[in-house]
Design a protein around this motif. Structure first.
Motif, mmCIF file in Angstrom:
data_model
loop_
_atom_site.group_PDB
_atom_site.id
_atom_site.type_symbol
_atom_site.label_atom_id
_atom_site.label_comp_id
_atom_site.label_asym_id
_atom_site.label_seq_id
_atom_site.Cartn_x
_atom_site.Cartn_y
_atom_site.Cartn_z
ATOM 1 N N MET A 215 0.849 -1.203 0.000
ATOM 2 C CA MET A 215 0.000 0.000 0.000
ATOM 3 C C MET A 215 0.880 1.246 0.000
ATOM 4 O O MET A 215 2.029 1.190 0.449
ATOM 5 C CB MET A 215 -0.888 0.038 1.238
ATOM 6 C CG MET A 215 -1.930 -1.046 1.279
ATOM 7 S SD MET A 215 -3.086 -0.787 2.638
ATOM 8 C CE MET A 215 -4.027 -2.307 2.553
ATOM 9 N N ILE A 216 0.308 2.349 -0.449
ATOM 10 C CA ILE A 216 1.019 3.631 -0.318
ATOM 11 C C ILE A 216 0.168 4.584 0.519
ATOM 12 O O ILE A 216 0.473 4.848 1.666
ATOM 13 C CB ILE A 216 1.380 4.246 -1.683
ATOM 14 C CG1 ILE A 216 2.359 3.333 -2.431
ATOM 15 C CG2 ILE A 216 2.031 5.631 -1.477
ATOM 16 C CD1 ILE A 216 2.771 3.829 -3.796
ATOM 17 N N ASP A 217 -0.921 5.079 -0.041
ATOM 18 C CA ASP A 217 -1.683 6.097 0.699
ATOM 19 C C ASP A 217 -2.669 5.486 1.701
ATOM 20 O O ASP A 217 -2.967 6.086 2.731
ATOM 21 C CB ASP A 217 -2.424 7.016 -0.279
ATOM 22 C CG ASP A 217 -3.479 6.255 -1.058
ATOM 23 O OD1 ASP A 217 -3.112 5.285 -1.741
ATOM 24 O OD2 ASP A 217 -4.664 6.602 -0.964
ATOM 25 N N GLY A 218 -3.202 4.323 1.393
ATOM 26 C CA GLY A 218 -4.145 3.676 2.311
ATOM 27 C C GLY A 218 -5.529 4.301 2.292
ATOM 28 O O GLY A 218 -6.358 4.014 3.159
ATOM 29 N N GLY A 220 -7.352 4.746 -0.911
ATOM 30 C CA GLY A 220 -8.042 4.512 -2.176
ATOM 31 C C GLY A 220 -7.593 5.385 -3.331
ATOM 32 O O GLY A 220 -8.238 5.394 -4.386
ATOM 33 N N MET A 221 -6.491 6.124 -3.168
ATOM 34 C CA MET A 221 -6.077 7.077 -4.202
ATOM 35 C C MET A 221 -5.035 6.518 -5.184
ATOM 36 O O MET A 221 -5.034 6.869 -6.347
ATOM 37 C CB MET A 221 -5.476 8.340 -3.556
ATOM 38 C CG MET A 221 -6.368 9.001 -2.558
ATOM 39 S SD MET A 221 -7.695 9.888 -3.344
ATOM 40 C CE MET A 221 -6.849 11.362 -3.849
ATOM 41 N N CYS A 222 -4.125 5.676 -4.704
ATOM 42 C CA CYS A 222 -2.968 5.324 -5.539
ATOM 43 C C CYS A 222 -3.193 4.067 -6.373
ATOM 44 O O CYS A 222 -2.563 3.887 -7.407
ATOM 45 C CB CYS A 222 -1.725 5.164 -4.669
ATOM 46 S SG CYS A 222 -1.784 3.707 -3.591
ATOM 47 N N GLY A 223 -4.019 3.170 -5.956
ATOM 48 C CA GLY A 223 -4.294 1.944 -6.721
ATOM 49 C C GLY A 223 -3.303 0.816 -6.476
ATOM 50 O O GLY A 223 -3.447 -0.264 -7.040
ATOM 51 N N VAL A 224 -2.310 1.054 -5.640
ATOM 52 C CA VAL A 224 -1.264 0.047 -5.435
ATOM 53 C C VAL A 224 -1.804 -1.222 -4.774
ATOM 54 O O VAL A 224 -1.334 -2.326 -5.055
ATOM 55 C CB VAL A 224 -0.113 0.655 -4.589
ATOM 56 C CG1 VAL A 224 0.835 -0.414 -4.088
ATOM 57 C CG2 VAL A 224 0.652 1.661 -5.437
ATOM 58 N N CYS A 225 -2.816 -1.082 -3.945
ATOM 59 C CA CYS A 225 -3.310 -2.245 -3.193
ATOM 60 C C CYS A 225 -4.391 -3.002 -3.956
ATOM 61 O O CYS A 225 -5.142 -3.767 -3.358
ATOM 62 C CB CYS A 225 -3.851 -1.797 -1.845
ATOM 63 S SG CYS A 225 -5.333 -0.797 -2.022
ATOM 64 N N PHE A 235 -9.934 -2.378 -3.918
ATOM 65 C CA PHE A 235 -8.766 -1.774 -3.292
ATOM 66 C C PHE A 235 -8.796 -2.190 -1.815
ATOM 67 O O PHE A 235 -9.746 -1.841 -1.090
ATOM 68 C CB PHE A 235 -8.763 -0.262 -3.465
ATOM 69 C CG PHE A 235 -8.658 0.130 -4.914
ATOM 70 C CD1 PHE A 235 -7.489 -0.129 -5.610
ATOM 71 C CD2 PHE A 235 -9.724 0.684 -5.584
ATOM 72 C CE1 PHE A 235 -7.388 0.167 -6.964
ATOM 73 C CE2 PHE A 235 -9.635 0.986 -6.928
ATOM 74 C CZ PHE A 235 -8.469 0.728 -7.626
ATOM 75 N N CYS A 237 -7.319 -1.277 0.770
ATOM 76 C CA CYS A 237 -7.299 -0.277 1.842
ATOM 77 C C CYS A 237 -8.687 0.281 2.143
ATOM 78 O O CYS A 237 -8.994 0.559 3.299
ATOM 79 C CB CYS A 237 -6.319 0.838 1.518
ATOM 80 S SG CYS A 237 -6.758 1.808 0.073
HETATM 81 FE FE1 FES Z 1 -3.480 3.293 -2.415
HETATM 82 FE FE2 FES Z 1 -5.048 1.410 -1.475
HETATM 83 S S1 FES Z 1 -3.069 1.928 -0.823
HETATM 84 S S2 FES Z 1 -5.423 2.692 -3.180
#
Ligand code: FES
Length: 280
Positions: A215-218, A220-225, A235, A237
């Motif tokens: 995760m990055i932002d946690g 829902g913004m970055c899409g990494v999760c 997502f 997070c």
């Molecule tokens: Fe970025 Fe979930 S950590 S969308």
């Protein structure tokens, strides 16, 4: 800044960290997580919460030392402050009167399953807690878990305590309860979540897993999760971290978790080898 009150290696490779974070502690619920940063230019990492004290304003997490960032967190000295404790993040684990619930925890999940078991007990469920580790010396918080469980069962890969093996032993453990299990909740590494779900599928028991993707932002913004659950993109997070373990695309999740293996885990292990070589 968030002061580190306790940093204790509770068993080899797992550190119990208690942090002063009053606003986070006031709102925390079982199954939620925080994002920590050990230093200003450090990586943000999601960590499941194992306990909290709303009055004292503290949050307790188990950090498994597996890469560069977790190693930095594990080496922090008590009394110093860290720049980031964001939370509570994610949706709380669904807690209601289910009947009999099997709570399964491994490694850091032995800690994070505790508040879930406690909340289930408070709702008058029968709570059977199963904890899993490579060997008996890796178990912790057994007394805490015993207090909120009707029964506690151990699985060790080397057979030093309880059932020998891995979660493949779940069907016979469930049979030994001599009562139907209405729900399984699993916290721990991705492998444990996947194996537990594979084993429970043929038993037809609803199985909830707390996913742990990068995760990055946690928020829902970055899409990494991003994870796939029942052919739908989610997502972890904001839609999770809890999902139906029988619907998760495990191959994709395991693959995505390896993304930064080269940068994060391999240098950590290499440096440890060098460190040991220097000392010997
Ligand atoms: Fe970025 Fe979930 S950590 S969308």
């Amino acid at each position: 800044m968030f002061r580190l009150i306790t940093n204790q290696m509770i068993v080899p490779n797992i550190h119990l960290l208690t942090l002063e974070a009053p606003a986070v502690a006031r709102q925390m619920k079982p199954g939620q997580f925080v994002i920590l940063r050990a230093e200003e230019d450090g990586e943000r990492i999601p960590i499941s919460v194992s306990d909290w004290d709303a009055e004292k304003g503290t949050v307790t997490v188990m950090v498994m030392n597996v890469g560069i960032t977790t190693d930095r967190l594990a080496s922090l000295e008590t009394g110093i402050s860290i720049p980031t404790v964001v939370g509570p993040l994610g949706n709380p684990t669904k807690i209601e009167k289910f009947g009999t619930v099997l709570c399964l925890g491994g490694c850091y999940g032995i800690g994070s399953i505790f508040p879930i078991a406690r909340a289930l007990k408070e709702k008058n469920n029968r709570v059977f807690t199963v904890i899993e580790a490579r060997s008996s010396y890796l178990f912790y918080w057994e007394e805490k878990l015993r207090k909120v469980s009707d029964r506690i069962v151990h699985i060790t890969r080397d057979g030093t305590k309880g059932y020998r093996g891995h979660v493949g032993r779940l069907p016979e453990i469930i049979k030994s309860f001599q009562e139907p299990v209405n729900r399984i909740i699993i916290n721990g590494c991705t492998f444990l979540l996947k194996r537990g779900s594979d084993v429970s599928r043929p038993l037809g028991i609803e199985t909830v897993v707390s996913l742990n993707p990068i995760m990055i932002d946690g928020t829902g913004m970055c899409g990494v999760c991003r994870v796939t659950v029942g052919s739908t993109t989610k997502f972890a997070c904001v839609d999770g971290p809890d999902f139906d373990g029988h619907q998760v695309d495990w191959a994709e999740l395991l693959q995505r978790r390896k993304t930064y293996m080269k940068e994060e885990v391999i240098p950590h292990r290499t440096s440890r080898c060098e460190e040991h070589a220097r000392k010997s």
